[in-house]
Design a protein around this motif. Structure first.
Motif, PDB file in Angstrom:
ATOM      1  N   UNK A 203      33.648   9.027  20.732  1.00 35.38           N
ATOM      2  CA  UNK A 203      33.667   7.614  20.364  1.00 35.38           C
ATOM      3  C   UNK A 203      34.170   6.751  21.520  1.00 35.38           C
ATOM      4  N   UNK A 204      35.203   7.239  22.210  1.00 32.99           N
ATOM      5  CA  UNK A 204      35.750   6.483  23.331  1.00 32.99           C
ATOM      6  C   UNK A 204      34.785   6.428  24.509  1.00 32.99           C
ATOM      7  N   UNK A 205      33.908   7.405  24.598  1.00 33.10           N
ATOM      8  CA  UNK A 205      32.879   7.385  25.638  1.00 33.10           C
ATOM      9  C   UNK A 205      31.731   6.432  25.288  1.00 33.10           C
ATOM     10  N   UNK A 206      31.740   5.933  24.050  1.00 35.12           N
ATOM     11  CA  UNK A 206      30.723   4.973  23.623  1.00 35.12           C
ATOM     12  C   UNK A 206      29.473   5.600  23.067  1.00 35.12           C
ATOM     13  N   UNK A 207      29.554   6.866  22.650  1.00 31.83           N
ATOM     14  CA  UNK A 207      28.391   7.545  22.084  1.00 31.83           C
ATOM     15  C   UNK A 207      28.118   6.985  20.686  1.00 31.83           C
ATOM     16  N   UNK A 208      26.844   6.738  20.404  1.00 34.38           N
ATOM     17  CA  UNK A 208      26.443   6.175  19.122  1.00 34.38           C
ATOM     18  C   UNK A 208      26.889   7.073  17.965  1.00 34.38           C
ATOM     19  N   UNK A 209      27.343   6.457  16.879  1.00 36.02           N
ATOM     20  CA  UNK A 209      27.892   7.187  15.735  1.00 36.02           C
ATOM     21  C   UNK A 209      26.857   8.131  15.117  1.00 36.02           C
ATOM     22  N   UNK A 210      25.614   7.689  15.021  1.00 30.30           N
ATOM     23  CA  UNK A 210      24.572   8.561  14.462  1.00 30.30           C
ATOM     24  C   UNK A 210      24.333   9.783  15.351  1.00 30.30           C
ATOM     25  N   UNK A 211      24.438   9.579  16.647  1.00 32.17           N
ATOM     26  CA  UNK A 211      24.255  10.691  17.579  1.00 32.17           C
ATOM     27  C   UNK A 211      25.379  11.717  17.433  1.00 32.17           C
ATOM     28  N   UNK A 212      26.585  11.234  17.164  1.00 24.59           N
ATOM     29  CA  UNK A 212      27.718  12.137  16.943  1.00 24.59           C
ATOM     30  C   UNK A 212      27.481  12.971  15.679  1.00 24.59           C
ATOM     31  N   UNK A 213      26.949  12.341  14.625  1.00 27.75           N
ATOM     32  CA  UNK A 213      26.674  13.062  13.374  1.00 27.75           C
ATOM     33  C   UNK A 213      25.600  14.122  13.574  1.00 27.75           C
ATOM     34  N   UNK A 214      24.636  13.835  14.456  1.00 29.95           N
ATOM     35  CA  UNK A 214      23.549  14.792  14.686  1.00 29.95           C
ATOM     36  C   UNK A 214      24.047  16.095  15.317  1.00 29.95           C
ATOM     37  N   UNK A 215      25.160  16.051  16.027  1.00 27.77           N
ATOM     38  CA  UNK A 215      25.711  17.264  16.641  1.00 27.77           C
ATOM     39  C   UNK A 215      26.033  18.295  15.562  1.00 27.77           C
ATOM     40  N   UNK A 216      26.671  17.841  14.485  1.00 24.29           N
ATOM     41  CA  UNK A 216      27.034  18.756  13.396  1.00 24.29           C
ATOM     42  C   UNK A 216      25.843  19.040  12.489  1.00 24.29           C
ATOM     43  N   UNK A 217      25.001  18.022  12.297  1.00 27.15           N
ATOM     44  CA  UNK A 217      23.871  18.206  11.400  1.00 27.15           C
ATOM     45  C   UNK A 217      22.880  19.224  11.969  1.00 27.15           C
ATOM     46  N   UNK A 218      22.618  19.165  13.268  1.00 28.02           N
ATOM     47  CA  UNK A 218      21.665  20.079  13.904  1.00 28.02           C
ATOM     48  C   UNK A 218      22.336  21.348  14.434  1.00 28.02           C
ATOM     49  N   UNK A 219      23.667  21.321  14.385  1.00 26.93           N
ATOM     50  CA  UNK A 219      24.463  22.471  14.840  1.00 26.93           C
ATOM     51  C   UNK A 219      24.154  22.826  16.302  1.00 26.93           C
ATOM     52  N   UNK A 220      23.954  21.780  17.101  1.00 31.36           N
ATOM     53  CA  UNK A 220      23.746  21.985  18.529  1.00 31.36           C
ATOM     54  C   UNK A 220      24.065  20.677  19.266  1.00 31.36           C
ATOM     55  N   UNK A 221      24.419  20.805  20.527  1.00 29.73           N
ATOM     56  CA  UNK A 221      24.736  19.639  21.350  1.00 29.73           C
ATOM     57  C   UNK A 221      23.519  19.273  22.184  1.00 29.73           C
ATOM     58  N   UNK A 222      22.954  18.105  21.928  1.00 32.47           N
ATOM     59  CA  UNK A 222      21.808  17.634  22.702  1.00 32.47           C
ATOM     60  C   UNK A 222      22.256  17.269  24.109  1.00 32.47           C
ATOM     61  N   UNK A 223      21.449  17.624  25.087  1.00 36.16           N
ATOM     62  CA  UNK A 223      21.810  17.341  26.478  1.00 36.16           C
ATOM     63  C   UNK A 223      21.721  15.851  26.803  1.00 36.16           C
ATOM     64  N   UNK A 224      20.870  15.135  26.091  1.00 35.20           N
ATOM     65  CA  UNK A 224      20.652  13.718  26.397  1.00 35.20           C
ATOM     66  C   UNK A 224      21.383  12.827  25.393  1.00 35.20           C
ATOM     67  N   UNK A 225      21.623  11.608  25.829  1.00 36.51           N
ATOM     68  CA  UNK A 225      22.235  10.613  24.944  1.00 36.51           C
ATOM     69  C   UNK A 225      21.496   9.293  25.136  1.00 36.51           C
TER      70      UNK A 225
END
Length: 333
Positions: free
Chosen positions: A124-146
């Motif tokens: 959040x402090x890095x300014x990553x979009x909230x929906x993108x943060x949720x996708x990390x847990x939902x897809x169970x993987x860390x996307x390389x792009x933002x």
């Protein structure tokens, strides 16, 4: 004393040329009635449109990275709030996503919510979009792009990246301005300051636009330009249709002492020896009476009647030169 214009004698030569013409047609004697209007003293100045600084947004990421895909690829492109501007790869953000995913997996089997919350806060402090943060847990993987999204509706006035660009943390990538409201900054001479307290409403005119903009939202900058001895008056305008753009010139009309008052067009009033006269319609046809009145000029086309006439009084509106000449010949005033 009443002035009877000897129309028959004057018009005789003209009638030989145009027998069918009427007296009124030959002399164009038209009349106008005194009426009440809401009028103000109109003072003209000039200004230009500028952005509302409170509606300008800098896009400066808190991390460095590389541009993968550029959506906002043109200067002055119009974007909407939430629209994707650029997709990028950031090693720092990618690492933070992996830490967040690992913290989630670790906390599933152990009671360590603090670690998970700390990892999420970092994103959040890095300014990553909230929906993108949720996708990390939902897809169970860390996307390389933002992805960076537009925070407002507006136009891109600055674009400092291209496809494949690299950028550093805090670097300004875009400047987006919302033009739903704009400012008009007008330059006034120092002596105009006193009249501003009595001026509440303003009219603004722009070349190529028929619409007359009106506003009462103003701010006088508390600073004088010493080079040209002018003050800056800022007026706020609604611009929902985006007809106004920064840099457009404006004619600014200050409406001072706006109130209901008796008025006549300037063509109905003659000035002689420092006094003002009108020609009242007499009892008989072709008969007019010169009457002294007290007036105050409102604008180039209108006088305010201070004294001498009442609402509904009828006076001559045109052919005033003829009326004045005949009255002087007969020494009537």
């Amino acid at each position: 004393m009443k002035l009877a214009i000897k129309l028959a004698l004057i018009s005789l030569p003209l009638l030989l040329i145009a027998k069918e013409a009427t007296v009124e047609q030959l002399f164009s004697v038209q009349t106008v009635k005194v009426k009440k209007e809401t009028k103000a003293i109109r003072i003209k100045n000039y200004g230009y449109v500028s952005m509302d600084e409170s509606r300008v947004y800098d896009i400066s990421p808190r991390f460095g990275g590389y541009v993968v895909e550029l959506f906002a690829d043109k200067i002055y492109k119009r974007v909407t709030k939430g629209e994707a501007l650029v997709n990028l790869y950031s090693p720092e953000v990618f690492k933070a996503k992996e830490e967040y995913l690992n913290a989630y997996k670790y906390s599933k089997n152990r009671d360590n919510k603090g670690m998970l919350q700390s990892a999420k806060l970092k994103l959040q402090l890095l300014g990553v979009n909230e929906n993108e943060i949720k996708q990390v847990l939902k897809q169970n993987r860390a996307s390389a792009n933002t992805t960076i999204y537009s925070p407002i509706d507006g136009y891109i006035f600055v674009k400092n990246i291209n496809k494949g660009s690299a950028f550093n943390a805090k670097q300004k990538l875009f400047v987006i301005a919302n033009l739903d409201e704009v400012w008009v900054e007008a330059k006034l001479f120092e002596e105009s300051r006193a009249s501003l307290s009595d001026t509440k409403n303003y009219e603004l005119h722009f070349k190529g636009l028929d619409k007359v903009y009106k506003t009462d939202k103003k701010l006088l900058y508390p600073e004088l330009d010493p080079k040209v001895a002018t003050l800056t008056l800022r007026l706020r305008l609604n611009n929902a249709k985006h007809e106004l753009f920064p840099g457009m010139y404006a004619t600014v009309i200050s409406l001072k002492d706006e109130k209901e008052q008796l008025t006549l067009p300037t063509t109905a009033v003659i000035r002689k020896d420092g006094k003002h006269y009108v020609f009242m319609v007499g009892e008989y046809e072709g008969e007019y009476e010169p009457l002294e009145v007290h007036v105050k000029i409102i604008d180039a086309n209108t006088y305010a009647i201070i004294d001498g006439l009442s609402e509904g009084d009828e006076v001559v509106n045109n052919a005033l030169f003829m009326m004045d000449s005949d009255a002087q010949i007969n020494s009537l005033y």
